[in-house]
Design a protein around this motif. Structure first.
Motif, mmCIF file in Angstrom:
data_model
loop_
_atom_site.group_PDB
_atom_site.id
_atom_site.type_symbol
_atom_site.label_atom_id
_atom_site.label_comp_id
_atom_site.label_asym_id
_atom_site.label_seq_id
_atom_site.Cartn_x
_atom_site.Cartn_y
_atom_site.Cartn_z
ATOM 1 N N ALA A 55 65.622 38.402 74.705
ATOM 2 C CA ALA A 55 65.204 37.289 74.459
ATOM 3 C C ALA A 55 64.175 36.921 75.268
ATOM 4 C CB ALA A 55 66.188 36.589 76.066
ATOM 5 N N THR A 56 63.170 37.902 75.780
ATOM 6 C CA THR A 56 61.402 37.300 75.793
ATOM 7 C C THR A 56 60.854 37.639 74.452
ATOM 8 O OG1 THR A 56 61.012 39.557 76.839
ATOM 9 C CG2 THR A 56 62.072 37.503 78.236
ATOM 10 N N GLU A 109 58.594 34.936 73.248
ATOM 11 C CA GLU A 109 56.826 35.054 73.125
ATOM 12 C C GLU A 109 56.657 34.569 71.206
ATOM 13 O OE1 GLU A 109 54.714 35.681 75.849
ATOM 14 O OE2 GLU A 109 55.599 36.521 77.263
ATOM 15 N N TYR A 132 70.128 33.508 75.537
ATOM 16 C CA TYR A 132 69.080 33.995 74.206
ATOM 17 C C TYR A 132 68.354 31.997 74.673
ATOM 18 C CZ TYR A 132 68.805 38.605 72.877
ATOM 19 O OH TYR A 132 69.245 40.244 72.733
ATOM 20 N N GLU A 171 69.751 29.858 76.177
ATOM 21 C CA GLU A 171 69.049 29.455 77.928
ATOM 22 C C GLU A 171 67.401 29.761 78.258
ATOM 23 O OE1 GLU A 171 71.719 30.174 80.949
ATOM 24 O OE2 GLU A 171 73.437 29.415 79.387
ATOM 25 N N VAL A 172 66.936 31.429 77.967
ATOM 26 C CA VAL A 172 65.120 31.669 78.313
ATOM 27 C C VAL A 172 64.483 30.881 77.245
ATOM 28 C CG1 VAL A 172 64.101 34.164 77.521
ATOM 29 C CG2 VAL A 172 66.175 33.731 78.840
ATOM 30 N N THR A 188 64.031 28.077 79.141
ATOM 31 C CA THR A 188 62.974 27.987 80.456
ATOM 32 C C THR A 188 61.926 28.198 79.895
ATOM 33 O OG1 THR A 188 64.898 29.350 81.539
ATOM 34 C CG2 THR A 188 62.878 29.915 82.752
ATOM 35 N N TYR A 189 61.409 29.492 78.790
ATOM 36 C CA TYR A 189 60.135 29.443 78.527
ATOM 37 C C TYR A 189 59.250 28.086 77.774
ATOM 38 C CZ TYR A 189 59.611 34.581 79.447
ATOM 39 O OH TYR A 189 59.166 35.452 80.490
ATOM 40 N N LEU A 208 59.748 25.021 77.771
ATOM 41 C CA LEU A 208 60.596 23.795 77.867
ATOM 42 C C LEU A 208 58.960 23.308 78.499
ATOM 43 C CD1 LEU A 208 63.966 22.844 77.784
ATOM 44 C CD2 LEU A 208 62.546 22.007 75.934
ATOM 45 N N PRO A 209 58.462 23.923 79.913
ATOM 46 C CA PRO A 209 57.364 24.128 80.127
ATOM 47 C C PRO A 209 55.977 23.832 79.711
ATOM 48 C CG PRO A 209 58.369 25.667 81.105
ATOM 49 C CD PRO A 209 59.272 25.217 79.862
ATOM 50 N N ARG A 210 56.128 24.263 78.487
ATOM 51 C CA ARG A 210 54.408 23.877 77.260
ATOM 52 C C ARG A 210 55.097 22.983 76.827
ATOM 53 N NH1 ARG A 210 52.705 30.530 76.054
ATOM 54 N NH2 ARG A 210 51.093 29.827 77.729
ATOM 55 N N SER A 254 49.705 35.779 76.326
ATOM 56 C CA SER A 254 50.846 35.859 77.014
ATOM 57 C C SER A 254 50.553 36.449 78.621
ATOM 58 C CB SER A 254 51.938 37.105 76.947
ATOM 59 O OG SER A 254 53.409 36.837 77.837
ATOM 60 N N HIS A 255 51.451 36.238 79.811
ATOM 61 C CA HIS A 255 50.781 37.005 80.784
ATOM 62 C C HIS A 255 51.910 38.004 80.993
ATOM 63 C CE1 HIS A 255 55.380 35.819 82.878
ATOM 64 N NE2 HIS A 255 55.106 35.835 81.763
#
Lengths: 467, 470, 470, 467
Positions: free
Chosen positions: A152-153, A157, A181, A183-184, A187-188, A190-192, A342-343
């Protein structure tokens, strides 16, 4: 438990648990430094902040008490050994050669840190390099990173890679991703401020609507397109067709794929996907109630500099001898900080080595035969079940080792009845995709024998009749 | 002799027939429609014995904590107990499928509930989610919670502050969570410059991310003042738990004024790092933020541990499934074996070892900040006749893993500390092991000619000479 | 640097407290009467991390099949499948207590019954007991059965014949079973001298023990004649199964006329040898001798496998419990994975590899018997400029395990073959591996000065120079 | 399955199972030798002997089918995990540090052969040397071999050592050996015309009759005396007293001991036993339904040359550097043949390494504490059970972690009732020793918690009353 450190009685200090120093050694070390208590080492911690009591934790256990304690918890879980399992939806019960566990439990690999000093870690680096190499071949794209957290990540990414490469912030996403997937991604991304535009699946075939995608791309401003294949309806997407649509619109395409499918059908990378993201679990990782797994991203060369996480490359030492090292670290957080791709820092390296060993154990021929066996077993059970009264295929598309049925009753009810009979019958299809709760996704792998398939069909017949 | 790659060991037709007699005789027919059969992948075909020998050899060409100290500052590893590996192999966990009904995973929830409680007690927090895959994802989850918190009340706070000594993951996670990053410089003592911090605490600031003890090995002794200033600004204080192994049972982030914290289980709770991962990065928060935690958060109802299904304000899902069960089990095993006394002793030993090493190495590599350190210490290479890089590579000639240098580790040294080395012995190195390391440092320091000619390495048995550019 | 012994790592008080908080606070009071408390043992106290590092290091200073070929003639090892190790670890077997009621060990008996049947089929025998701990104990059991057989009918036959090429265990077991041993010489072709054998077959002779193929790697092609002569004398023919890996599925001891046989599971059925053991040495016999087998013999009654409780003529118990369950499980796993086709292929490959090596090494080390060999071949060192011993040690300099020399292995060369080497590649060495070995043999053969100065070894990375007197 | 080797189609030869050669490789190797079929390699096997069919074996299984097959058999066994076990009688449920398994599963140790070439195997030899060293200290006699098959054969080999050293063929044996040990002595020694003279135990204390031994020794002609401690009645023998009797008569003494006892009380070697034989199972070996375990023999220096099996010693290389090698091989079968001290060739080396790692993990302090904990737990349960109506101690002697009760009913009946309640209650005492079937030997180790002891007492009360 009296927590007070009595420094005046250091010689009575017994090492607890995995601690190593005896009281005499502590004393000797303090003396070298001209100190007389451990307390003095914490002089910089303000007194008013200090914890004035022992931590309130359960009492320490001996090794055998711990084993008993954890075994008791293990016994509270059902497993794919206690039940005949047909669960999939992103994690699959597969054969794992014993060699895989034997290799990754070797302390040199298991207890290594990230290989920042390549001369100390040539073997580890080579193993990771071989992971990249073999996975790149499998997925059909040559540039592979050393793993991210999970499938998912990896997909999230990948989406950001497309945004970074294109400079755009709009991504077109096929509707039939695994719900988790999807939902992830939210999460990853939308903030950006990445906009996710969902495209429906064909209600007949279960394929994503290529024309709709084409329409969206024609509007411009799209960083890339995201598909999953087989998708959350168990249907294999026509990657080549969508890749063509993307190519026509000069837009990037990411495909999230079950890597085992690439042993049966051509890989998304070969079919034109710019990025192939996948969950490595089917390649030698234990189910382990959901983790740790590993995410893989493979991409075309021009996208390499947008890859998250670590890359191992071939380098040479001062005498010209071939070796391996972490390369292109300028993409990474420890160098680029807030401008990193990426972090990600810790990844899933040991699981990447598992994958390398797994693929090496099977080899080309067995890997392809196992992929075929998955498809054949699923096809067989599909035929048996769709012959049952009231049961039909949810979508007509091409399936691999998972297919979705439309049941004459609620899928959750059917699943509960089957469980009583010792079977994990499948995973209900997300109603957000199909609009009802009667879809059931059934996964069949090489671990299922003809007798297992018989049992499923027999019990399903009974459960459909209400028992 | 370079070790051939597994692909070079390929022999057409060599892989044994693992499917035995059970495989279907005929190949699966091609599916209808567009799907095209794979004709060739390029996986090697080798015998099982080849695979075992190849990867056994590669393992022998690697270094782990089982082989000796691994004193990379900040990225170090302590001993990884073997028993905990066995926990992760128990079929009751290893063979459970994540899509089983929640009530068939009672053991997972039971373990989660207990581990959550222990993490909360150790960090001084009120609620915890174990799902994050690693420290960086724990940070990311924390930042998303901060974002959600302010968004909920309609407050626009787009900035996060991080100290110049922060791990690279801090600013990187902040960027991923949609924040702009501003760097707070260190003062001459290696602490946060409180003057500058105060000036930077504007209404835009959502949070200040701090590692304490810092990656310079120093305890922020003015943490109460810092926390007060941050909170007075309406901002939140985030604790990067990378170095929590220095403080267990001694002082808790929650008691220092932190609002959120993540823990790196590989460093603090002894889970193996496997050459890069998998780890886990549980995130814990004060009660006011608990509702934002990602899932699953496990609660005990009528004695039964179960995932809380009613969490509308949660930041949502950060991983496909429930978290790294196989890793968290090991952390659980560690904490249950150590108990409160063992954890406190571990932190004491971590700090004792770092100070001992700092003291003994001082004549060669004096500490950059001449004061008490905590879990690690930053050493200056000023007295060396050569570069710290050459010194590090020479350590490898002696089979000793070097400390962290700039650019070869996940740390960042502020200012002009390019010639520094960060060393962290961890709590599980014995005095004998530390003394042995010091002796070898001394021997190299004494070598007359610290030049390239010493770099051959082969005569001391390492596989590679120095790698170009590394 | 010599590796310190674990005892030298002792630090008083160092061992961690494995009993945690559960231990009784007070020491156990001394018992009444004569018993005196132990005051000191002399076990080392070290931390767990010390133990792991110490034994990890010792393992790295060892050579196993996982590291490369182990071509000791006759004592060789083929690849040990990792899956089979997992079978032995299954708690259902690993945690069963031998003194449980027999009906709670159903899985043990089921596995035994199936494995017995497979051993009988492969050897051409009628009944089998899996209990013997190793090949030598299988022999011993066989000889006791022979003894019991003749004793039962009041016949006094106190002598056992063995060929001069026999494994040392043959005469040693015969002595332990109360027999006198007489040695049958080999003929010029390396076979049993049938003339002499005939002369030695007196009424005193209980049995002739034969390994076929022999430890010289040769098949006794006149085995029918030998068997007839032995049986005509009223004696029994015993098969030492050490080299059965050459013949599986091709020819069976039972069909050659043997009456009893033991199998070395480490060599034929791939169980690991662990640096010396544990192994297992199942013994199988023709129907007429079945009643003498030691226990347990497992039978299937009403579908249920169970130990046969009614065996009054049995030679009795040879071990405390039921046999090496953890080893036999591995043998079971091997046989079930290989199947009939796989076993035959294994034997073909074993013989192919030995002949290939014999052929390729012939220019340097010509075979003592220039003919087809089976699983191994005896090579002559006559062309070497130096001793075979020096040659062998030089192989070690190159990281290659040498073949068997006289006195350094469990074989015995007849006559004046002191300068011979016995080499057995086994079936799991690839052509590439054999070619690599041949290349190194060639390189050493070509070295100009085959003398002591080549012996240093350090420059090629081995830990020790040649060991005195070895 | 068509078994016929079609050599003309070698290129189609697929490696089966763990086989390595491809058809092409077989062909190439044959060509080098000037052969054209594998068949020709077997020309020396008379045609009439050749098996003209495939072996009749069950079909080959894939790895996952094999795991299923063996798991199904494993599930047919009860275990000390499924039941609360108080079984002993020569095998004990003990804590084994996880480190032990981690070390011995390393391929370098696991897949090694006997270290005939010491330069290749220094680490293995050192590990075996450390086993000898630590076990010698534990048992109180310095000369230790590298293991024999198990505790019973260790005792039998020890008896033969006494015969060989004395030149005599008469051995005095305490009656209360484990029955299975007594049977193995018969098997091993009777064929060599060794006479075994059994001496009774005191009906009150359970101790062997020292006076009777003295009487037999006074008659002369005795090679040695054999005791077991704790004996088959759970009673610790007065080794020092018997050693004195032996010394007075210039006769050798062998004691078979539970090695864990040596962490609580003085070791037989310290008390005067010339040879200490033991079963290594309590020192880190899995129960494994009875094997593989390992037998240990420790003896005084003058007896060393009679030891069976391998010995590792310290040696020096040509440069004077310390190393390890097999030594004193002139005792062994591969050198001495029919004059060897024993036929033993394969021993239990890997289990010897297990013991070395186990003892190192525990260390002096924990080993002694665990021994005490065993004694304390047994004492506690003994007190609880002898308080039950009708239950008394079978013999009054000193106990370690095992004691014998005299029940008011047949021990087998009691055991069966307890089993229904999930307990393995103990092992009935051999009626040949006590003359009735109401003796039950109950073992209690450190793995038993207070709650386990409570449960035993509670269920025992019910089972005595007939439930």
């Amino acid at each position: 438990m009296n927590q007070k450190q009595n420094d005046s009685a250091l010689e009575e200090r017994v090492p607890v648990g995995y601690n190593v120093h005896t009281g005499a050694e502590v004393q000797a070390m303090l003396e070298v430094m001209g100190l007389d208590s451990v307390e003095q080492l914490f002089a910089d911690v303000p007194a008013e902040l200090r914890l004035r009591r022992a931590l309130s934790l359960p009492p320490a256990l001996s090794e055998w008490e711990l084993m008993r304690d954890v075994r008791a918890m293990a016994d509270m879980n059902a497993t794919v050994l206690s039940h005949s399992s047909f669960l999939g939806c992103g994690a699959y019960e597969h054969y794992i050669p014993a060699v895989v566990d034997a290799i990754v439990s070797r302390g040199e690999f298991l207890t290594a840190y990230t290989p920042y000093q390549p001369e100390m870690s040539q073997g580890l680096l080579q193993a990771l390099f071989e992971f990249q190499l073999l996975v790149g071949r499998l997925l059909g794209r040559e540039c592979v990173n050393c793993s991210v957290y999970d499938g998912a990540t990896a997909l999230a990414e990948s989406c950001w890679m497309m945004c970074a490469a294109s400079g755009l912030r709009r991504v077109v996403v096929a509707q039939a991703l695994w719900p988790q997937y999807r939902e992830v991604l939210d999460t990853y991304l939308l903030p950006r401020a990445v906009e996710l535009e969902h495209v429906a699946q064909d209600p007949e075939t279960g394929l994503v609507d290529g024309a709709a995608i084409g329409g969206l791309l024609a509007q411009g401003n799209v960083a890339g397109v995201v598909l999953q294949s087989p998708n959350a309806l168990g249907v294999i997407e026509d990657v080549a067709a969508i890749a063509q649509v993307c190519a026509q619109n000069d837009t990037l395409l990411t495909v999230s794929v079950n890597p085992l499918l690439c042993g049966w059908l051509e890989a998304p990378g070969q079919l034109g996907a710019d990025i192939v993201a996948c969950e490595a679990q089917p390649l030698g990782l234990a189910l382990s109630a959901g983790g740790p797994y590993a995410g893989i991203i493979a991409c075309a060369k021009p996208l390499e500099r947008y890859l998250p996480g670590r890359l191992v490359g071939r380098v040479h030492d001062l005498h010209g001898k071939l070796g391996y090292a972490l390369v292109k670290e300028d993409r990474e957080q420890h160098v680029a900080r807030d401008r990193a791709t990426s972090h990600i820092c810790s990844n899933q390296a040991l699981n990447a080595i598992r994958v390398a060993v797994h693929l090496s154990c099977l080899g080309e021929r067995n890997f392809m035969r196992i992929a075929q066996l998955n498809a054949a077993n699923a096809l067989q059970l599909r035929a048996r079940l769709t012959a049952l009264p009231g049961v039909e295929l949810l979508r007509s598309g091409v399936h691999f080792n998972e297919f979705a049925l439309r049941l004459p009753l609620d899928a959750a009810v059917f699943r509960a009845r089957m469980r009583v009979r010792g079977l994990f019958a499948g995973v209900p299809v997300d109603p957000r995709i199909v609009g009802h709760g009667r879809g059931l996704l059934v996964a069949v792998t090489e671990t299922k024998s003809p007798a297992d398939l018989d049992a499923y069909a027999r019990h399903a017949r009974a459960c459909l009749q209400g028992a | 002799m370079p070790t051939p790659s597994i692909a070079e060991l390929h022999r057409p037709g060599a892989a044994s027939n693992v499917l035995a007699d059970s495989a279907p005789a005929a190949a699966m027919p091609p599916p209808p429609g567009f799907a095209r059969l794979r004709s060739c992948i390029g996986l090697p075909q080798v015998s099982e014995v080849d695979v075992v020998r190849h990867f056994t050899r590669l393992s022998q060409e690697s270094h782990g904590v089982d082989n000796g100290p691994y004193p990379l500052g900040s990225c170090t590893m302590k001993y990884n107990p073997k028993r905990n590996d066995e926990l992760a192999r128990l079929p009751g966990f290893a063979c459970a499928h994540p899509m089983q009904d929640a009530d068939t995973l009672g053991g997972v929830w039971e373990m989660y509930e207990r581990l959550q409680a222990m993490v909360c007690e150790i960090t001084g927090m009120d609620a915890c989610c174990l799902a994050p895959a690693a420290g960086a994802q724990g940070e990311f989850a924390g930042l998303l919670m901060i974002r959600r918190h302010f968004a909920r009340f309609g407050v626009h706070r787009p900035v996060v502050l991080v100290p110049d000594s922060a791990h690279g993951t801090n600013p990187a996670s902040a960027a991923m969570a949609g924040f702009a990053c501003r760097i707070v410089p260190s003062d001459a003592k290696g602490r946060v410059d409180r003057q500058l911090l105060r000036a930077m605490l504007t209404p835009e600031v959502a949070a200040f991310m701090l590692t304490n003890p810092s990656t310079l090995g120093l305890f922020e002794d003015q943490i109460v003042e810092i926390a007060d200033a941050v909170h007075a600004n309406g901002s939140l204080l985030y604790y990067d738990g990378a170095n929590l192994n220095a403080l267990m049972g001694i002082v808790r982030p929650g008691d220092m004024g932190f609002d959120l914290v993540h823990v790196n289980v590989h460093k603090t709770f002894s889970t193996p790092h496997g050459g890069g991962g998998p780890g886990a990065g549980p995130v814990a928060v004060k009660a006011a933020l608990a509702q934002y935690l990602p899932g699953p958060v496990v609660v005990r109802r009528s004695g039964l541990a179960q995932p809380d299904g009613d969490r509308p304000l949660s930041i949502g899902r950060i991983k496909a499934f429930h978290g790294h069960v196989g890793v968290l089990l090991r952390a659980y095993g560690y904490l249950r074996t150590m108990g409160a006394r063992g954890l406190r002793q571990a932190s004491e030993n971590a700090v004792l070892n770092a100070n001992y090493l700092q003291h003994r190495l001082a004549p060669m590599l004096p500490p950059v900040y001449a004061q008490l350190c905590k879990h690690e210490t930053l050493l200056s290479g000023a007295k060396l006749k050569t570069s710290v890089r050459q010194f590090a590579k020479r350590l490898i000639d002696y089979g000793i893993h070097p400390p962290t240098l700039v650019g070869a580790g996940c740390v960042y040294f502020p200012g002009d500390l390019k010639s520094a080395m960060l060393i962290e012995p961890t709590e599980t190195e014995t005095k004998a092991s530390l003394d042995c390391q010091v002796d070898i440092f001394q021997r190299i320091f004494n070598e007359d000619a610290m030049d390239e000619t010493l770099d051959g390495g082969a005569r001391l048995g390492r596989k590679m000479a120095r790698i170009d550019g590394n």
